[in-house]
Write an enzyme that holds these catalytic residues in place. Structure first.
Site, short mmCIF file in Angstrom:
data_model
loop_
_atom_site.label_atom_id
_atom_site.label_comp_id
_atom_site.label_asym_id
_atom_site.label_seq_id
_atom_site.Cartn_x
_atom_site.Cartn_y
_atom_site.Cartn_z
N HIS A 459 0.81 -1.21 0.00
CA HIS A 459 0.00 0.00 0.00
C HIS A 459 0.84 1.26 0.00
CE1 HIS A 459 -4.02 -1.93 1.34
NE2 HIS A 459 -3.77 -2.02 0.05
N GLU A 697 1.53 -15.82 -20.36
CA GLU A 697 2.29 -15.45 -19.15
C GLU A 697 2.85 -16.67 -18.45
OE1 GLU A 697 -0.26 -13.30 -16.44
OE2 GLU A 697 -1.98 -14.54 -16.89
N ASP A 721 4.17 -12.05 -15.09
CA ASP A 721 4.19 -13.46 -14.73
C ASP A 721 5.13 -14.26 -15.63
OD1 ASP A 721 2.60 -13.90 -12.42
OD2 ASP A 721 0.86 -13.27 -13.59
N CYS A 768 0.75 -6.62 -22.17
CA CYS A 768 0.05 -5.87 -21.12
C CYS A 768 0.76 -5.95 -19.77
CB CYS A 768 -1.39 -6.33 -20.99
SG CYS A 768 -1.53 -8.05 -20.49
C1 PEP Z 1 1.24 -10.01 -16.15
O1 PEP Z 1 1.42 -11.04 -15.51
O2 PEP Z 1 2.12 -9.45 -16.83
C2 PEP Z 1 -0.09 -9.35 -16.13
C3 PEP Z 1 -0.36 -8.31 -16.89
O3 PEP Z 1 -0.98 -9.83 -15.23
P1 PEP Z 1 -0.98 -9.45 -13.67
O4 PEP Z 1 0.12 -8.44 -13.45
O5 PEP Z 1 -2.34 -8.89 -13.39
O6 PEP Z 1 -0.72 -10.77 -13.03
MG MG Z 2 -0.33 -12.11 -14.72
#
Ligand code: PEP
Ligand code: MG
Length: 847
Positions: A459, A697, A721, A768
């Site tokens: 946080h 991922e 990930d 992403c």
């Molecule tokens: C990732 O793993 O890159 C991803 C975008 O998912 P999260 O960060 O929500 O696990």
């Molecule tokens: Mg992820």
């Protein structure tokens, strides 16, 4: 025998004296670089105030340092923030290392250009070597260039000057006790004390030796903690000098140090590596950098009586305190600076209403304990349980529980939080900073956070980002021993806290900060323009969002759609699942904000493992990241997935809807999820399905992308990930964070494999993960062939600008080269080396 002489310095310019305290730049006003004076100039040629050597000359020509043979070092700095002018308006007349005479012209400058293009023309003359000085101008504020301006006291002797004759006395060896070595302050104390003796004094470390009266010479020798030093003195008061200075050195030269023996340990005593002594390494929790002073934040321990007489009165005390805390939290929510901050205090309110906590506290009260004791016991015990769970998400909530626990406790004990008296440029240092401590911060005073605990998802990290403050987490506990007021440089981008920043680093940091501001302004102004490379290739830049507000903000900042809607936000931190209608209303609102022309990629629920849901019973797992998370969990609880599909499908007609499955590792998962989606669509009477894609991922999905590609409409690469699973490094591990780097060639190879497979089957690929929000990664990702970058909302303008800055063919060459490299570090270096220099950027932003 030569005696230390006072030294007169000439005015380097004509103009009007301005008190240093009135200079509108805290680095100068607070004498971070050194004490001195400021002149508002009326002439345009900067002259040498003393004879010496040009020991520093900025390439941009706005600052120069002259070092006198006796060690005095004077920095002359023309104007404020003039580094941003990248040399325009300055003409250096001398070279570095050149000898100059007092009064000699050093730099010509164009006052009109500087007055228009920089913050101020105020010119500084600073005594970097820290000798005391007195002004020679009387009461007059006017100075005339070339006239005597001030007198430096006790200027030392040339480092090599042979002066006192006779035999040298030598001290016992002394192991240097200062944690950060003889940095500027203790070195200045030593040199100052040495100057009080007539004897020639030298400081020795094995073969090295330095004039003990010269701050510059001592600092150049860089004595570090544990270095074994001796002092030699030659001259009439040599014995007294040795006695005084040896004691001073052993005592830390004014710094508090752990006691050490004055007699020598073995010469081979391992010195602590200098780099680790001068800076502490953590991980970046919120980007940026700041120069400031340490303010240690320590929660005071509250006195709590265990027993109480009347349980009814105690129950009322608890209820009153809970009501007070809820109201205070509501106020904090109403005044929250960001949605993220509001969410945190909402979660605190939910904790206060947690039936199990309240039940346990009431039970203890009914057993005769005081309300404060009961409440404290249950919150502390539950926080300990959270910490011991081995689950990162729960461990972070332990801090929230402790925080909210303290809030209620203080209300019960009637303890008022005294308002913090913060100095300017405070860098808050703590074991952990709680949301409450950071909620009401005076951001005109606080410039950064440095904590031992916490991680990039804590946080405090979220709050720091919301407040736009740099923050470093995961620092070694030594940081808690820093004295209040210690000047430090927080370089959050590198996850470093520098304990003794030198003037050059400070200046560099300021220049970088200015550049960043200019760049951000330019990027914002151009945010609505397309992200087209210089050779005409257009890329889509979309947003990673978790709420309607972020969706709206993304469009304002030039986002061309949503590349990742993390649907977990609807499910987390609540005690029951959101209804299908509630979900549908939220997705539809976001889809409406996007409109029919933009992509909206909704990722199905990615919880489980490290992100548990209170209302879905899950077994404790030894390795949550390798356990029941993402699509695995949803397929195990198909009702959850069916309901979510129905809710998402309600917004089919409102935007270009895409559904994305997280954590897919096997083809069977994709096939089963598609079947469920088709069934739900059919039950709603839909004849066309939205596009269905998967996140890449997990390495298995990347390696078999050619097998997945025919069965999906798109891929989106989750580099967060993908990196943790490829390198087998927990993405939030404080000690591994700097190595778990998505720029690692192994991750790049998996991206390349994925892109090739997708394009062979005519499918598009986005990224992403956080890598898509790093402007440095842009040439790499474009060169690897990705079609879309989905960035965190505030970074959309910067990512679009980075795309506009490159040519695709260069990017492809960079990517080809990166795939052959050995480490993430090499990849980053390659990218950094082809980045425009700060001066180029400043010219670009001005034009
Ligand atoms: C990732 O793993 O890159 C991803 C975008 O998912 P999260 O960060 O929500 O696990
Ligand atoms: Mg992820």
């Amino acid at each position: 025998m030569t005696v230390p002489q006072p030294l007169q310095l000439l005015a380097p310019l004509s103009g009007v004296l301005v008190p240093l305290d009135h200079v509108p730049d805290p680095v100068f006003a607070n004498r971070v670089i050194g004490d001195g004076l400021c002149i508002d100039p009326t002439s345009q040629t900067l002259c040498a105030p003393l004879a010496g050597v040009v020991s520093g000359l900025q390439a941009s020509g706005h600052a120069i340092t002259i070092t006198h043979e006796g060690g005095a070092q004077i920095l002359l700095h023309i104007g404020l923030d003039t580094v941003n002018l990248a040399g325009k308006g300055f003409n250096a007349l001398v070279d570095k290392d050149q000898r100059v005479e007092a009064g000699q012209a050093l730099i010509e400058f164009d006052a009109d250009h500087i007055a228009v293009h920089a913050r101020s023309l105020m010119t500084l003359m600073l005594v970097v070597s820290a000798e005391p000085f007195s002004m020679l101008t009387g009461d007059s504020a006017k100075v005339v260039g070339g006239q005597p301006l001030l007198e430096l006291g006790h200027v030392g002797l040339a480092d090599d000057a042979p002066v006192n004759e006779g035999e040298a006395l030598v001290s016992q060896p002394i192991s240097l006790p200062n944690a950060n070595g003889l940095h500027a302050r203790p070195a200045a104390v030593f040199a100052q004390a040495a100057k009080g003796f007539k004897a020639d004094i030298r400081l020795h470390r094995q073969q090295d030796s330095a004039n003990g009266k010269s701050l510059v010479a001592i600092m150049a020798m860089q004595p570090a903690l544990g270095d074994v030093l001796t002092i030699s003195a030659t001259g009439e008061d040599a014995a007294a000098a040795i006695e005084t200075l040896a004691e001073l050195l052993a005592d830390g030269c004014g710094e508090s140090v752990a006691p050490v023996a004055v007699s020598a340990p073995a010469i081979e005593a391992a010195p602590v590596a200098k780099s680790s002594a001068m800076s502490l390494q953590g991980v970046c929790a919120s980007a940026g950098s700041a120069l400031g002073q340490v303010v240690q934040v320590v929660e005071r321990k509250l006195e709590i009586a265990e027993a109480a007489g009347d349980p009814r009165a105690e129950l009322q005390t608890l209820d009153r305190a809970l009501a007070g805390a809820l109201a205070a939290l509501q106020k904090l929510r109403d005044e929250a600076a960001s949605e993220a901050q509001e969410e945190i205090f909402k979660a605190h309110q939910e904790l206060l209403e947690d039936p199990s906590l309240l039940e346990q506290a009431r039970l203890l009260i009914n057993q005769g304990k005081s309300a404060a004791f009961a409440w404290n016991s249950v919150t502390e015990a539950t926080a300990e349980l959270f910490k011991a769970s081995g689950n990162r998400f729960l461990a972070e909530r332990a801090l929230d529980l402790a925080d909210v626990g303290q809030r209620v406790l203080k209300l019960m004990l009637d303890v008022q939080d005294s308002a913090w008296e913060l100095p300017d440029q405070a860098i808050l240092v703590a074991e952990q900073l709680t949301p409450s401590q950071t909620a009401a911060l005076d951001t005109s005073k606080v410039v950064g956070f440095a904590t031992v605990g916490g991680g990039a998802t804590s946080h405090v990290a979220i709050l720091a980002r919301a407040l736009g403050l740099p923050a470093v987490c995961g620092l070694p506990a030594e940081v808690l021993a820093l004295a209040n007021g210690t000047r430090v440089l927080l370089d959050a981008d590198k996850g470093e806290l520098h304990l003794d920043p030198d003037p050059v680093s400070i200046e560099q940091l300021q220049a970088e900060r200015e550049q960043r501001t200019l760049r951000r302004q330019r990027d914002l102004e151009q945010a609505s323009l397309a992200a087209t490379t210089r050779d005409g290739h257009r890329f889509e830049v979309t947003a990673n969002i978790a709420s309607l507000a972020e969706a709206e903000q993304a469009i304002e900042l030039g986002g061309e759609g949503v590349g990742l809607l993390r649907s977990e936000f609807l499910y987390l931190e609540r005690s029951s699942a959101p209804s299908q209608d509630e979900q549908a209303a939220t997705y539809s609102a976001i889809a409406r904000a996007m409109g029919p022309e933009r992509n909206l990629v909704v990722r199905t629920l990615d919880v489980g493992g490290d992100k548990p849901l209170a209302y879905v019973t899950m077994e404790a797992e030894a390795n949550p990241f390798l356990g029941m998370r993402g699509v695995r969990l949803c397929l195990e609880r198909p009702q959850l997935l069916r309901e979510q599909f129905r809710a998402i499908l309600a917004s089919c007609a409102l935007a270009r809807l895409h559904i994305m499955l997280p954590m897919v590792s096997q083809l069977s998962e994709l096939r089963l999820a598609r079947q469920i989606l088709e069934e739900e669509a059919a039950s709603l009477g839909l004849t066309t399905l939205p596009k269905l894609g998967i996140m890449i991922e997990v390495p298995s999905a990347a390696l078999m992308a050619d097998v997945f590609a025919p069965e999906v409409d798109f891929f989106s690469i989750g580099t967060n990930d993908l990196t943790q699973y490829t390198l087998a490094m927990d993405r939030d591990h404080p000690r591994l964070a700097s190595q778990a780097d998505s720029f690692h060639p192994s991750v790049l190879r998996l991206i390349a494999t994925t892109v090739k497979a997708a394009h062979d089957h005519g499918k598009w690929v986005g990224v992403c993960g956080a890598m898509a929000s790093e402007p440095l990664a842009v040439p790499l990702l474009l060169g690897l062939g990705v079609d879309e970058l989905s960035a965190s909302v505030p970074l959309i303008p910067a990512i679009k600008a980075a795309i506009r800055d490159v040519e695709l063919r260069d990017c492809e060459a960079i990517a080809r080269h990166a795939l052959t490299l050995e480490s993430a570090g090499q990849v980053r270096e390659t990218l950094l080396s082809r980045r425009p220099s700060p001066s180029t950027l400043s010219l670009v932003s001005e034009s």
